[in-house]
Design an enzyme around this catalytic site. Structure first.
Site, PDB file in Angstrom:
ATOM      1  N   ARG A 135      -3.071  -0.395   5.646  1.00 27.66           N
ATOM      2  CA  ARG A 135      -3.752  -1.478   4.923  1.00 27.66           C
ATOM      3  C   ARG A 135      -2.900  -2.715   4.697  1.00 27.66           C
ATOM      4  O   ARG A 135      -3.339  -3.837   4.983  1.00 27.66           O
ATOM      5  CB  ARG A 135      -4.237  -0.954   3.557  1.00 27.66           C
ATOM      6  CG  ARG A 135      -5.341   0.052   3.656  1.00 27.66           C
ATOM      7  CD  ARG A 135      -5.567   0.765   2.344  1.00 27.66           C
ATOM      8  NE  ARG A 135      -4.431   1.615   2.013  1.00 27.66           N
ATOM      9  CZ  ARG A 135      -4.276   2.256   0.874  1.00 27.66           C
ATOM     10  NH1 ARG A 135      -5.176   2.119  -0.071  1.00 27.66           N
ATOM     11  NH2 ARG A 135      -3.225   3.021   0.675  1.00 27.66           N
ATOM     12  N   ASP A 142      -8.091   3.829   1.320  1.00 30.07           N
ATOM     13  CA  ASP A 142      -7.153   4.230   2.368  1.00 30.07           C
ATOM     14  C   ASP A 142      -7.927   4.775   3.579  1.00 30.07           C
ATOM     15  O   ASP A 142      -8.625   5.785   3.455  1.00 30.07           O
ATOM     16  CB  ASP A 142      -6.231   5.317   1.791  1.00 30.07           C
ATOM     17  CG  ASP A 142      -5.083   5.663   2.720  1.00 30.07           C
ATOM     18  OD1 ASP A 142      -5.099   5.217   3.888  1.00 30.07           O
ATOM     19  OD2 ASP A 142      -4.167   6.372   2.267  1.00 30.07           O
ATOM     20  N   CYS A 156       0.869  -1.185   0.000  1.00 28.93           N
ATOM     21  CA  CYS A 156       0.000   0.000   0.000  1.00 28.93           C
ATOM     22  C   CYS A 156       0.902   1.230   0.000  1.00 28.93           C
ATOM     23  O   CYS A 156       2.108   1.136  -0.262  1.00 28.93           O
ATOM     24  CB  CYS A 156      -0.966  -0.012   1.175  1.00 28.93           C
ATOM     25  SG  CYS A 156      -0.192   0.093   2.804  1.00 28.93           S
TER      26      CYS A 156
END
Ligand code: 4NP
Length: 150
Positions: free
Chosen positions: A10, A119, A4
């Protein structure tokens, strides 16, 4: 390897969920995560990610942030982006030759191909539960696929 932007929200969840699922189904595999950017290298995952994983029985507190590097494209069979921007940037830093297959995490979840894992960094805590269910859907599908490949 799951990638990510920051390797703090994440992809640590994807690493933790995948590790747990691999153990559950008896898949022997090397798992890692990394960020596109260097900002959080050496740091543990965001406390909100640690908390949501812990609520679901997964301890990610021992993970430390790292940045993706060209050698990763020769070390890992799969490099799995959490969103489209991550995928675009991975393609830009991919060395030639490169043996890793690139994909998006939710490509591995039934009916979710092409979806991004949003996100949650600037969002309220509840967003991390959505992130968790997204990464579980993607990592389950990927683990089942790899198990099937033997
Ligand atoms: P992640 O979230 O990509 O899910 O780890 C972010 C964490 C930090 C930043 C961006 C996204 N940042 O800009 O520092």
């Amino acid at each position: 390897m799951f990638v990510c932007l920051g390797n703090i929200c994440r992809s640590p969840l994807a690493e933790g969920a995948f590790r747990a699922e691999a153990a559950r189904i008896g898949l022997q595999v090397r798992v890692a995560s990394a960020g596109i950017g260097p900002w959080h290298v050496g740091e543990p995952p965001d406390p909100r990610s640690q908390a949501v994983a812990a609520r679901h029985g997964v301890d990610i507190s021992g993970q430390r942030g790292r940045q993706v590097k060209p050698a990763d494209f020769l070390t890992f069979d799969h490099i799995v982006a959490l969103d489209w921007r991550n995928l675009t940037e991975l393609k830009q830093i991919r060395p030639n030759p490169s043996t890793a297959l690139l994909s998006m995490l939710l490509d591995h979840a039934p009916g979710r191909a092409g979806d991004a894992v949003a996100d949650p960094y600037y969002k309220p805590d509840e967003a991390f539960e959505i992130t968790w269910s997204d990464v579980v859907a993607g990592t389950r599908g990927l683990a089942a696929k790899l198990k099937g490949e033997g």
